[in-house]
Design a protein around this motif. Structure first.
Motif, PDB file in Angstrom:
ATOM      1  N   SER A  31       3.961   8.450  -8.443  1.00  0.00           N
ATOM      2  CA  SER A  31       3.595   8.136  -7.254  1.00  0.00           C
ATOM      3  C   SER A  31       4.584   8.615  -6.175  1.00  0.00           C
ATOM      4  N   LEU A  32       4.271   8.992  -5.027  1.00  0.00           N
ATOM      5  CA  LEU A  32       4.987   9.483  -4.077  1.00  0.00           C
ATOM      6  C   LEU A  32       4.984   8.592  -2.672  1.00  0.00           C
ATOM      7  N   CYS A  33       4.560   7.385  -2.942  1.00  0.00           N
ATOM      8  CA  CYS A  33       4.272   6.593  -1.850  1.00  0.00           C
ATOM      9  C   CYS A  33       5.504   5.691  -1.461  1.00  0.00           C
ATOM     10  N   THR A  34       5.706   5.316  -0.393  1.00  0.00           N
ATOM     11  CA  THR A  34       6.841   4.597   0.225  1.00  0.00           C
ATOM     12  C   THR A  34       6.662   3.180   0.930  1.00  0.00           C
ATOM     13  N   HIS A  35       5.493   3.386   1.566  1.00  0.00           N
ATOM     14  CA  HIS A  35       4.972   2.278   2.277  1.00  0.00           C
ATOM     15  C   HIS A  35       4.747   0.982   1.426  1.00  0.00           C
ATOM     16  N   GLU A  36       5.497   0.024   1.840  1.00  0.00           N
ATOM     17  CA  GLU A  36       5.278  -1.173   1.321  1.00  0.00           C
ATOM     18  C   GLU A  36       4.442  -2.191   1.808  1.00  0.00           C
ATOM     19  N   CYS A  78      -0.080  10.305  -1.257  1.00  0.00           N
ATOM     20  CA  CYS A  78       0.997  10.239  -1.954  1.00  0.00           C
ATOM     21  C   CYS A  78       0.694   9.636  -3.290  1.00  0.00           C
ATOM     22  N   ASP A  79      -0.538   9.242  -3.620  1.00  0.00           N
ATOM     23  CA  ASP A  79      -1.098   8.647  -4.910  1.00  0.00           C
ATOM     24  C   ASP A  79      -2.645   8.381  -4.659  1.00  0.00           C
ATOM     25  N   ARG A  96      -1.888   1.857  -7.048  1.00  0.00           N
ATOM     26  CA  ARG A  96      -0.761   1.692  -6.460  1.00  0.00           C
ATOM     27  C   ARG A  96      -0.015   0.431  -6.518  1.00  0.00           C
ATOM     28  N   LYS A 100       2.347  -1.357  -2.921  1.00  0.00           N
ATOM     29  CA  LYS A 100       2.441  -0.238  -2.207  1.00  0.00           C
ATOM     30  C   LYS A 100       1.146  -0.465  -1.414  1.00  0.00           C
TER      31      LYS A 100
END
Length: 178
Positions: A31-36, A78-79, A96, A100
């Motif tokens: 996964s390239l996600c960063t937003h929590e 991102c995913d 996710r 995420k």
């Protein structure tokens, strides 16, 4: 999932969480996600993937990889867009995950958990295994605080201009609690 527990001769029924197949068990793509996501989300949003249905773990894993490829490569996300996906094999698959932010419902991703049942449910309902898995996942999310105690269950079409989660599935979830 209900677990029976006996303490000092008294039987207790403990509501547990269902088994969730981790993303590492179906995908090698990171996964390239960063937003929590925050805890105590306001909505559980039900979707359908609008693709093929799957009834075995091997076929469901293949379908997950197809959806992930479409979301990450074709759409450049991102995913995979959903937090969790469910097959008609009755299994819950991590997308996710709990923490995420998804990409499933424009304007609501930051306050909702996105749950997709794999398949197209415009004219046919998902089987009982998939429905039970979805309800168990929602109960688990609420019991662990991922969903607010006052969460609202919605079909995607209630929050945007779409036919998702399909009329047949939407009519079923309208009968579920909340």
């Amino acid at each position: 999932m209900k677990v029976l527990l006996v303490l000092s001769g008294i039987l207790f029924v403990v509501q547990g969480c269902p088994l969730i197949i981790s993303r590492s068990e179906w995908s090698t793509r990171a996964s390239l996600c960063t937003h929590e996501l925050r805890m105590s989300l306001q909505y559980a949003v039900i979707h359908h993937s609008d693709g093929n249905r799957c009834f075995s773990m091997s076929v469901c894993k293949e379908q997950l990889r197809n959806i992930q490829y479409y979301h990450m490569v074709t759409r450049n996300w991102c995913d995979i867009g959903y937090n969790f996906l469910i097959g008609e094999d009755g299994k819950i698959y991590e997308g996710r995950g709990w923490t995420k932010m998804g990409a499933h419902t424009r304007g609501y991703n930051h306050i909702s958990l996105g749950i997709s049942i794999m398949g197209n449910f415009t004219s046919v309902v998902p089987n009982r295994k998939a429905q039970t898995a979805a309800q168990s996942l929602i109960q688990c999310a609420a019991s662990r605080g991922y969903l607010s105690p006052t969460y609202i269950l919605m079909g995607h079409k209630q929050l945007g201009s779409t036919n998702c989660p399909g009329n047949a599935l939407y009519n079923v979830i309208k009968t579920w609690p909340r």
